[in-house]
Design a protein around this motif. Structure first.
Motif, mmCIF file in Angstrom:
data_model
loop_
_atom_site.group_PDB
_atom_site.id
_atom_site.type_symbol
_atom_site.label_atom_id
_atom_site.label_comp_id
_atom_site.label_asym_id
_atom_site.label_seq_id
_atom_site.Cartn_x
_atom_site.Cartn_y
_atom_site.Cartn_z
ATOM 1 N N GLY A 93 0.811 -1.216 0.000
ATOM 2 C CA GLY A 93 0.000 0.000 0.000
ATOM 3 C C GLY A 93 0.842 1.263 0.000
ATOM 4 N N PHE A 94 1.932 1.248 0.774
ATOM 5 C CA PHE A 94 2.839 2.399 0.816
ATOM 6 C C PHE A 94 3.477 2.651 -0.542
ATOM 7 C CE2 PHE A 94 7.316 3.695 1.279
ATOM 8 C CZ PHE A 94 7.140 4.974 1.783
ATOM 9 N N LEU A 95 3.991 1.589 -1.167
ATOM 10 C CA LEU A 95 4.610 1.744 -2.484
ATOM 11 C C LEU A 95 3.585 2.167 -3.530
ATOM 12 C CD1 LEU A 95 6.996 -1.359 -2.557
ATOM 13 C CD2 LEU A 95 7.587 1.029 -2.127
ATOM 14 N N GLY A 96 2.343 1.690 -3.379
ATOM 15 C CA GLY A 96 1.298 2.105 -4.308
ATOM 16 C C GLY A 96 1.007 3.594 -4.204
ATOM 17 N N THR A 128 -3.661 -3.144 -14.542
ATOM 18 C CA THR A 128 -4.831 -2.579 -13.865
ATOM 19 C C THR A 128 -4.442 -1.448 -12.917
ATOM 20 O OG1 THR A 128 -4.667 -4.332 -12.178
ATOM 21 C CG2 THR A 128 -6.154 -4.702 -14.038
ATOM 22 N N PHE A 129 -3.300 -1.592 -12.228
ATOM 23 C CA PHE A 129 -2.860 -0.508 -11.344
ATOM 24 C C PHE A 129 -2.520 0.744 -12.139
ATOM 25 C CE2 PHE A 129 0.371 1.930 -9.112
ATOM 26 C CZ PHE A 129 -0.209 2.091 -7.859
ATOM 27 N N THR A 152 -4.488 4.259 -11.700
ATOM 28 C CA THR A 152 -3.713 5.456 -11.366
ATOM 29 C C THR A 152 -3.902 6.537 -12.424
ATOM 30 O OG1 THR A 152 -2.075 4.049 -10.277
ATOM 31 C CG2 THR A 152 -1.414 6.292 -10.795
ATOM 32 N N SER A 153 -3.987 6.160 -13.686
ATOM 33 C CA SER A 153 -4.233 7.124 -14.754
ATOM 34 C C SER A 153 -5.596 7.782 -14.583
ATOM 35 C CB SER A 153 -4.157 6.439 -16.121
ATOM 36 O OG SER A 153 -2.886 5.887 -16.343
ATOM 37 N N VAL A 154 -6.603 6.984 -14.224
ATOM 38 C CA VAL A 154 -7.934 7.541 -13.981
ATOM 39 C C VAL A 154 -7.887 8.542 -12.829
ATOM 40 C CG1 VAL A 154 -10.262 6.984 -13.176
ATOM 41 C CG2 VAL A 154 -9.176 5.575 -14.925
#
Length: 361
Positions: free
Chosen positions: A94-97, A284-285, A289-291
């Motif tokens: 979660g942190f890296l995300g 998907t990530f 993230t783009s959205v």
């Protein structure tokens, strides 16, 4: 006259379909930067989870073969340690995300003006903002952990003191806590992007995200939820043939099950499923993230008149190697919000915006 569309989106407030289309185009134009970065994070987290999962499987098998209570007690310690390891890996992911969410806004912002971004260029542009981006990601992660720990602690205390009767209090309490957490999470979800693009500090980034989402919470939540559901359905559809294929591979490798061949088949199918999961998760990530980044750009066009600044950049070609939307891209205007300034100004007007009421969100 239709607004110009130099890149992935038209330079005006966006509609839902334009956000989705812009996210697809961003990934296609900057695949190495976006999918490559997400692939690294996904591979690291999945590799760690795979190692811990295999260790847990071996420990569980040892528990089944334990001959005495003493052996069972000895094995429980490593088992709890591995469970804690899985929780730690989840927190790290979660942190890296959150960090990657701030970094990936760079190619999205540049794609708005049809500027492609490579992997090295993206990290170079985000490098100076990494310390504060890490701070924001750590603060958001720590706050989430503390909120979860507080809710769990209160629930355990009530159950221990009141017994099963406390469920009538615990369940509404958890539902209310989840609703509050969700509301705050949406309000602060753009803080990583703000820190990178607008070059502000940690506190200013959180405050700016809070103000950008004012009167737009339901719209942001709706778009995020629909995209998450779409991504989840597509990911599951992709995983179905992989699951069937791994089952067939397992039967081929181990036609006559025995402990050795079963273990080898399980390891092979796990590796295949993990590799496919990493690839699907990376795409998907990057898409989600783009959205999120395009929603951030949309909010700024609605509130700050960012579309006007982008048109000016498009006409002049200024800051060709930078990130559109930064103070430098706006010409270093004194009206640009400085760290410590209020969002909006005390008079209710966003800094740098024309006089009059804000555009409706």
């Amino acid at each position: 006259m239709a607004p110009p569309k130099p890149g992935i989106i038209p330079l005006r407030p966006l509609q839902f379909g334009e956000i989705l289309d812009g996210a697809f185009q961003t990934i296609r134009r900057n695949a190495a930067a976006m999918v490559g970065s997400a692939l690294i994070v996904q591979a690291v987290s999945q590799a760690l989870l795979g190692v811990v999962s295999v260790a847990m499987l071996q420990t569980a098998q040892s528990l089944e073969s334990a001959q005495s209570q003493t052996e069972l007690n000895v094995l429980m310690g490593p088992l709890f340690g591995l469970m804690g390891g899985i929780m730690g890996i989840t927190v790290l992911t979660g942190f890296l995300g959150a960090v990657l969410q701030g970094v990936l806004v760079v190619p999205v912002s540049r794609s708005v003006l049809d500027r492609r971004t490579g992997f090295k260029q993206m990290w170079k542009l985000a490098a100076r903002r990494l310390p504060r981006l890490l701070g924001v990601a750590a603060l958001l992660t720590l706050t989430s952990l503390l909120a979860l720990a507080a809710a769990a602690g209160i629930a355990v205390a009530l159950l221990m003191s009141m017994g099963p009767v406390a469920l009538g209090i615990v369940i509404p309490l958890w539902l209310g806590a989840f609703a509050a957490y969700l509301w705050i999470a949406v309000k602060l979800m753009f803080a990583p992007a703000v820190v990178v693009v607008e070059r502000v500090g940690i506190y200013e980034g959180l405050l700016r995200s809070w103000q950008l989402t004012k009167n737009s919470w339901w719209r942001i939540f709706g778009i995020t939820l629909v995209v998450a559901l779409m991504v989840g359905v597509i990911a599951n559809i992709v995983q179905i043939p992989v699951t069937l294929a791994t089952g067939g591979i397992g039967s081929f490798v181990s036609p006559h099950p025995d402990p050795s061949s079963t273990g080898s088949a399980l390891l092979l199918t796990t590796v295949i499923s993990t590799v496919v999961g990493v690839l699907v998760g990376s795409v998907t990530f990057a898409f989600q993230t783009s959205v999120s980044a395009l929603i951030y750009m949309d909010l700024r066009m609605r509130r700050d008149g960012l579309d006007v600044d982008l048109m000016r950049l498009m006409e002049t070609g200024g800051d060709a190697h930078g990130v559109p939307g930064t103070p430098a891209a706006r010409g270093g205007s004194a009206a640009w919000p400085q760290p410590g300034s209020s969002w909006p100004s005390p008079g209710g007007q966003m800094p740098g915006a024309p006089q009059g009421p804000w555009p409706p969100a």
